[in-house]
Design a protein around this motif. Sequence first.
Motif: not given
Length: 464
Positions: A289-290, A307-309, A430-431, A436-439
Amino acid sequence: MLQFGKIYTMEEVVVLRQLFSNNKDLGYFEMEIAEAFQSKSIEDEKSWVEFYLTNLHLTVANRAFSNQYGASIEKLLGLSPIDFFKDNLEQPYDIIGRLFRKQSASQISNEVKLDGSPIRIKGDYFLIGDSFQEVTGLFGFQSDITAQEISEKQKTSENNLLRVSEEITQSASFEWNHSTKKHEYSDGIYRIFEFSREEKITTDHLFSILHPDDLEAFKVGVNSFVKRSSEKSFVDEFRIILGDGRAKNLWLKVNKEFNSNGTVSKFYGAIQDITERKRKEILTDVIYNISQAASDLNDFKQFYKTIQGEISRLLDASNLFVAFYDEEKDVLEIQYVTGESKKLRKLSAKGTISKLVITENSSLLLDNETLLAYDKTGKVNRVGKSSKTWLGVPLRKGNDVFGVMVVQNYERDKAFSKEDQALLEFIAIQLASAIRRMQDSEQIEVLRNSIQQSPASVVITDVD
């Protein structure tokens, strides 16, 4: 009841002989000496014992006694104590010696039948004396406990096998007698529920530790099973919460046993700790899921919540934060936070445990003892309420650390495990990858806009 420490008169022995002559279970015998012996004048125990061992001879025995040695009474009459022990003479010496000192003795001994086969005898022995309290013989009562001990050893062996089996499979068994209300539990029950032997296990007790989310459904299922005769078995999975806050996943199966009239005589069944199995199942699901959420990322705030869930399915993530590190200002910028520090947005990194994770480029799992030691040495400067368990992992870009992800527990020591640490390290990867991908995507977008708005000609070509 016979009195230990007393020398019995022959008149009393005659009465006892009549009482036990026809007893089918308890062997009765008498032994006498042929000549007078001034036992009171002999202070040397060894001489006393040796005299009686060689001069005592069997004069009376009942059928139960002869059966114990596998021979007729006639064949046994005249035998001395030594004849019943063969080469194992330490035991008759011990029995006669204690008779010398205390006038009575109780003992379990290894003896032999007349055919030489071994038997185990449990006996009570007493001295016979004349009117002057001079010892003239002895009498005794004894039982053949050979079969009983074999049965007990077999039962012990079976219990050990059951115990080992239950330990390996993390299971236990139980039986509730519906008529007598007597409950029996194997050792595994106490291990699974972590009850002490002194605790009385009741249904109310068990219900009190069931997970609140599972309690009502479990009660409905149990009540239906108990009331409906057509339901022969009940199977369920549920969670319990232990005194220190830890949760366990359990599997239960209960069967009914019926009387001849069709009413329930007992409930019996098995229970198994499936915590590790469920954890592996959930872990696989959480990782998927993550990973999926990271690949479909379009909203970081929602991603943090996801992530928290997902983490919360395996460990307590009610106090979680994600922070980026500003090396120039030595500041932690909070990107996401819940629980005790939910209003925190920025704090100095100096002296924090998070700074240790960043500078050492390594995750940290700290229990309460270690945290208190850090406080005393001044190694760290904790902000806000002190936690009892702290777990933090670095967020990396290549080999460089740009942030941390942290979970804390303020109530329970050792709330997180090495397995939890490994899980958080995977999620951090993963985070960090998603960030990095977003940046990179944002940088590409900026470059694209710059090119589109620039009046200069731009050509992209290969090396040729």
